[in-house]
Write an enzyme that holds these catalytic residues in place. Structure first.
Site, PDB file in Angstrom:
ATOM      1  N   TYR A   1      12.372   3.133  -0.246  1.00  0.00           N
ATOM      2  CA  TYR A   1      11.701   4.423  -0.356  1.00  0.00           C
ATOM      3  C   TYR A   1      12.733   5.546  -0.334  1.00  0.00           C
ATOM      4  O   TYR A   1      13.803   5.416   0.264  1.00  0.00           O
ATOM      5  CB  TYR A   1      10.746   4.655   0.826  1.00  0.00           C
ATOM      6  CG  TYR A   1       9.426   3.937   0.739  1.00  0.00           C
ATOM      7  CD1 TYR A   1       8.311   4.544   0.154  1.00  0.00           C
ATOM      8  CD2 TYR A   1       9.274   2.656   1.255  1.00  0.00           C
ATOM      9  CE1 TYR A   1       7.089   3.897   0.088  1.00  0.00           C
ATOM     10  CE2 TYR A   1       8.057   1.996   1.193  1.00  0.00           C
ATOM     11  CZ  TYR A   1       6.968   2.624   0.612  1.00  0.00           C
ATOM     12  OH  TYR A   1       5.757   1.978   0.544  1.00  0.00           O
TER      13      TYR A   1
ATOM     14  N   ARG B   1       7.349   8.137   6.828  1.00  0.00           N
ATOM     15  CA  ARG B   1       7.075   9.554   7.096  1.00  0.00           C
ATOM     16  C   ARG B   1       7.302   9.896   8.562  1.00  0.00           C
ATOM     17  O   ARG B   1       7.758  10.998   8.896  1.00  0.00           O
ATOM     18  CB  ARG B   1       5.655   9.898   6.669  1.00  0.00           C
ATOM     19  CG  ARG B   1       5.468   9.847   5.150  1.00  0.00           C
ATOM     20  CD  ARG B   1       4.008   9.775   4.762  1.00  0.00           C
ATOM     21  NE  ARG B   1       3.280  10.950   5.207  1.00  0.00           N
ATOM     22  CZ  ARG B   1       1.955  11.045   5.214  1.00  0.00           C
ATOM     23  NH1 ARG B   1       1.221  10.004   4.806  1.00  0.00           N
ATOM     24  NH2 ARG B   1       1.376  12.133   5.613  1.00  0.00           N
TER      25      ARG B   1
ATOM     26  N   ARG C   1       0.832  -1.192   0.000  1.00  0.00           N
ATOM     27  CA  ARG C   1       0.000   0.000   0.000  1.00  0.00           C
ATOM     28  C   ARG C   1       0.872   1.249   0.000  1.00  0.00           C
ATOM     29  O   ARG C   1       1.934   1.274   0.595  1.00  0.00           O
ATOM     30  CB  ARG C   1      -0.878   0.040   1.246  1.00  0.00           C
ATOM     31  CG  ARG C   1      -1.816  -1.129   1.422  1.00  0.00           C
ATOM     32  CD  ARG C   1      -2.546  -1.002   2.757  1.00  0.00           C
ATOM     33  NE  ARG C   1      -3.469  -2.107   2.997  1.00  0.00           N
ATOM     34  CZ  ARG C   1      -4.165  -2.256   4.115  1.00  0.00           C
ATOM     35  NH1 ARG C   1      -4.038  -1.374   5.095  1.00  0.00           N
ATOM     36  NH2 ARG C   1      -4.972  -3.291   4.262  1.00  0.00           N
TER      37      ARG C   1
ATOM     38  N   ASP D   1       0.095   5.427   0.869  1.00  0.00           N
ATOM     39  CA  ASP D   1      -0.948   6.312   1.387  1.00  0.00           C
ATOM     40  C   ASP D   1      -1.296   7.403   0.383  1.00  0.00           C
ATOM     41  O   ASP D   1      -0.602   7.596  -0.626  1.00  0.00           O
ATOM     42  CB  ASP D   1      -0.490   6.945   2.704  1.00  0.00           C
ATOM     43  CG  ASP D   1      -0.424   5.934   3.846  1.00  0.00           C
ATOM     44  OD1 ASP D   1      -1.139   4.917   3.774  1.00  0.00           O
ATOM     45  OD2 ASP D   1       0.344   6.167   4.795  1.00  0.00           O
TER      46      ASP D   1
END
Length: 251
Positions: free
Chosen positions: A109, A194, A49, A51
């Protein structure tokens, strides 16, 4: 037959990857495109997933159909049909039990930060005006590699069975006008990257000593970590799989 799809997207217009009842998602748009062009209902399963507002430079999903006569032609037609912020790089036949999510061995990421206001990077990076101690941020980032339980960085009330992640890389580097944080792990918790970036920025701005990262992780308390930085600076950049999953066409 089962196929893996390699694709990318700019996430500003979407409420994340996964289908939602009252919001547009990347999964919904891809399923509509495949179903329209293949003239049958197609459901895709993603590698994970992302966001709302998060981007993916490399993402994978899988789907099942009886067969695709001309894969290259389908890729061409998909890219003509899809909106400009989603692109398909390739479609590859795989073993019938290959799974885009469960067979992924590592995900990477990047988080982009700019130190000066730049209208051309406004939707692509997080603007931080404060001075940052890059050395301290890298020292704090290395501490992440000493732990596996990252409940402190997880979104509250999540339904995961474990908070364990094998973080294999966590480093800050200057890339042109950007400050880029790169992190790799076997899996990530919701909102984890994050929250990690927000915590490391607290270190870089002198709000938190480097060694306090140990206390934050040991607390297992999301309230002890830093705030979550905006989604617009986050990019999924690589999803890795065992080589044997892919047909020889993948190379």
């Amino acid at each position: 037959m089962r196929y893996f799809v390699q694709f990318s997207y700019f996430g500003k217009a979407y409420h994340g990857w996964q289908n939602q009842p009252n919001a547009i998602t990347v999964q919904e748009v891809l399923e509509k495109a495949f179903s329209t062009l293949l003239r049958e209902k197609v459901e895709v399963v993603g590698a994970g997933r992302t966001d709302a507002g998060v981007h993916a430079r490399e993402m994978y999903c899988h789907f099942n159909v009886d067969g695709i006569p001309d894969v290259d032609d389908l890729v061409y037609r998909l890219n003509a049909f899809l909106p400009d912020d989603i692109a398909v790089q390739g479609i590859y036949p795989v073993a019938h039990d290959a799974h885009a999510r469960f067979d992924a061995t590592e995900r990477t990421y990047e988080y982009w930060i700019v130190k000066e206001k730049d209208p051309f990077l406004f939707d692509h990076a997080h603007f931080v005006k404060h001075a940052l101690d890059l050395e301290a941020m890298n020292q704090a980032a290395q501490i992440l590699l000493d732990y596996t339980d990252f409940e402190c960085f997880s979104k509250s009330n999540t339904d995961v069975k474990t908070f364990n992640c094998d973080v294999r890389q966590a480093v800050w580097a200057i890339q042109g006008e950007k400050l880029v944080f790169t992190i790799s792990a076997d899996r990530f918790l919701r909102n984890m990257v994050r929250a990690v970036v927000g915590t490391l920025l607290d270190v870089g701005m002198g709000k938190m000593p480097v060694q306090d990262i140990h206390k934050v992780i040991a607390s297992k308390d999301r309230g002890e970590a830093g705030v979550s930085v905006p989604a617009k600076g986050l990019y999924l950049t690589k999803v890795s799989y065992p080589k044997e999953i892919f047909d020889e066409q993948k190379g």
